[in-house]
Design a protein around this motif. Structure first.
Motif, PDB file in Angstrom:
ATOM      1  N   ARG A   1       0.862  -1.179   0.000  1.00 15.06           N
ATOM      2  CA  ARG A   1       0.000   0.000   0.000  1.00 15.06           C
ATOM      3  C   ARG A   1       0.900   1.231   0.000  1.00 15.06           C
ATOM      4  O   ARG A   1       2.011   1.189   0.524  1.00 15.06           O
TER       5      ARG A   1
ATOM      6  N   GLN B   1       0.911   5.063   1.310  1.00 14.52           N
ATOM      7  CA  GLN B   1       0.208   5.942   2.235  1.00 14.52           C
ATOM      8  C   GLN B   1       0.927   7.276   2.337  1.00 14.52           C
ATOM      9  O   GLN B   1       2.157   7.342   2.252  1.00 14.52           O
TER      10      GLN B   1
ATOM     11  N   SER C   1      -4.411  10.954   7.042  1.00 13.86           N
ATOM     12  CA  SER C   1      -3.760   9.825   6.387  1.00 13.86           C
ATOM     13  C   SER C   1      -4.567   9.418   5.158  1.00 13.86           C
ATOM     14  O   SER C   1      -5.793   9.306   5.218  1.00 13.86           O
TER      15      SER C   1
ATOM     16  N   MET D   1      -4.549   6.881   1.357  1.00 18.25           N
ATOM     17  CA  MET D   1      -3.991   5.777   0.588  1.00 18.25           C
ATOM     18  C   MET D   1      -4.149   6.051  -0.904  1.00 18.25           C
ATOM     19  O   MET D   1      -5.168   6.597  -1.339  1.00 18.25           O
TER      20      MET D   1
ATOM     21  N   CYS E   1      -6.737  -0.170  -2.908  1.00 19.17           N
ATOM     22  CA  CYS E   1      -5.461   0.444  -2.513  1.00 19.17           C
ATOM     23  C   CYS E   1      -4.356  -0.594  -2.354  1.00 19.17           C
ATOM     24  O   CYS E   1      -3.334  -0.328  -1.720  1.00 19.17           O
TER      25      CYS E   1
END
Length: 200
Positions: free
Chosen positions: A58, A60, A68, A70, A93
């Motif tokens: 992922r 991020q 936060s 993704m 994601c």
């Protein structure tokens, strides 16, 4: 040029989705280009492990409002690439990561990997990287509306020409100096600060 988010100056204070684009490093604040490589929840890779070929990861990042997000395929059209606070689907994601040290143009004009594959992903100019989500490639394409520098979309196949689906991973937007093979270092899933993806 680097993969980043497109900040919103108007509208909702904390939008669920932000558009992404590939642009010059000075178009947006530096933090808008910083992505952290995370292992997939439940995967064999753990925090601190090197990122290997065909790993699922992922990406991020944290926006200017400390939200936060993704990197995800939008559920609205299954093609646009967004920075989402709460992705609607876990697979949107999740990215398969592959890389190669060399590329070549095939008889059909498509750019494809050739040569040996390194066991682990490395920073800088050592690797060409592709990110695949549900059999589609993360790509940087011209924006027909000329709003974004380069629009990020999911392509169902390698493009007929060019390197729109090939990327580099750098420690930061200022880290654009080639890394010699004997001085290269594997990408680790828990390292900070976050990393930058540039169009190859």
């Amino acid at each position: 040029m680097f993969l980043g988010i497109v900040p919103r100056s108007k509208g909702r204070r904390h939008p669920l989705q932000l558009s992404t684009e590939v642009a010059e490093a000075d178009k947006h604040p530096g933090c808008d280009y910083q992505w952290r490589v995370l292992p997939l929840i439940g995967s064999k890779r753990k925090w601190g492990d090197p990122v290997g070929f065909a790993d699922r990861i992922r990406l991020q990042m944290v926006d200017e409002k400390s939200q936060s997000r993704m990197l995800a395929v939008s559920h609205l059209d299954d093609r646009s690439i967004m920075a989402e606070r709460r992705p609607a689907r876990a697979e949107s994601c999740s990215w398969w990561l592959s890389f190669s040290r060399e590329l070549a143009i095939g008889r059909d004009g498509r750019v494809a990997p050739v040569g040996d594959f390194a066991p682990y992903l490395e920073y800088g100019e050592v690797n060409y990287v592709t990110l695949v989500n549900r059999a589609g490639y993360l790509a940087a394409t011209d924006d027909p509306y000329r709003i974004l520098r380069k629009r990020t979309v999911l392509l169902c196949d390698l493009p007929e020409r060019g390197k729109a689906v090939w990327w580099r991973i750098h420690r930061s937007t200022s880290d654009v100096v080639s890394v010699a093979p004997n001085a290269s270092r594997p990408v680790m899933t828990r390292e900070t600060p976050a990393r930058s993806l540039s169009a190859a």
